[in-house]
Design a protein around this motif. Sequence first.
Motif, PDB file in Angstrom:
ATOM      1  N   CYS A  26      -2.215 -10.488   6.099  1.00 29.44           N
ATOM      2  CA  CYS A  26      -1.486  -9.251   5.845  1.00 29.44           C
ATOM      3  C   CYS A  26      -0.289  -9.593   4.948  1.00 29.44           C
ATOM      4  CB  CYS A  26      -1.039  -8.648   7.181  1.00 29.44           C
ATOM      5  SG  CYS A  26      -0.366  -7.008   7.042  1.00 29.44           S
ATOM      6  N   PRO A  27      -0.556  -9.877   3.660  1.00 27.23           N
ATOM      7  CA  PRO A  27       0.518 -10.361   2.782  1.00 27.23           C
ATOM      8  C   PRO A  27       1.656  -9.375   2.566  1.00 27.23           C
ATOM      9  CG  PRO A  27      -1.471  -9.929   1.514  1.00 27.23           C
ATOM     10  CD  PRO A  27      -1.819  -9.740   2.959  1.00 27.23           C
ATOM     11  N   ASP A  28       1.361  -8.082   2.605  1.00 31.97           N
ATOM     12  CA  ASP A  28       2.425  -7.098   2.382  1.00 31.97           C
ATOM     13  C   ASP A  28       3.015  -6.550   3.686  1.00 31.97           C
ATOM     14  OD1 ASP A  28       0.424  -5.466   3.311  1.00 31.97           O
ATOM     15  OD2 ASP A  28       0.281  -4.232   1.502  1.00 31.97           O
ATOM     16  N   HIS A  31      -1.099  -3.905   5.022  1.00 31.81           N
ATOM     17  CA  HIS A  31      -2.546  -3.859   4.844  1.00 31.81           C
ATOM     18  C   HIS A  31      -3.169  -5.218   5.135  1.00 31.81           C
ATOM     19  CE1 HIS A  31      -0.845  -0.783   2.102  1.00 31.81           C
ATOM     20  NE2 HIS A  31      -1.782  -0.039   2.667  1.00 31.81           N
TER      21      HIS A  31
END
Length: 170
Positions: A26-28, A31
Amino acid sequence: MELKIGSRVMYSAAGVCRLTGIETKCPDGIHETEYYRLEPMRTENRSVYFIPVSTASARLRPLITPEQVYALIDSIWVRKCSWCTDRIARKNQFHEMLKSDDPEQLICMVQSLHEHQTALGESGKKLSPSDEAALRSAEQLLNEEFAAVLHMHPPDIPELVQKRLAARQT
């Protein structure tokens, strides 16, 4: 392209890699995205790459077959590759060829660089540093993939190519 854990793929940024897993990240912070986890086969490259599953088909490709390796080597005799005389345009062209990860383009690039290197050598000159770097990169990618496909070591590939080319001359 369907990929399976444990399969080997070509990733132009790192060469031959083994797909070692699928991970959700979930890098951000919002999402979740599934990523293929790739480990390069090069022993000196201990990096790990994460490629989004959704865009993997544009960035990864299956390794070529042994038949394709030999066909590429055999095509060296009939392949006509042009030489770009503009140094900056040639550097950009080689960069795009390396990024394309297309073995046919890489073979053409290596062939044209070797022909130019031979012509320069006759007048006591050498390849420019950018041409030399492009040649090393293309040869490394090709040698690595050919070796993986033929179950050999990458340093043994140039000898295989030379022997095959010599046998075709006779």
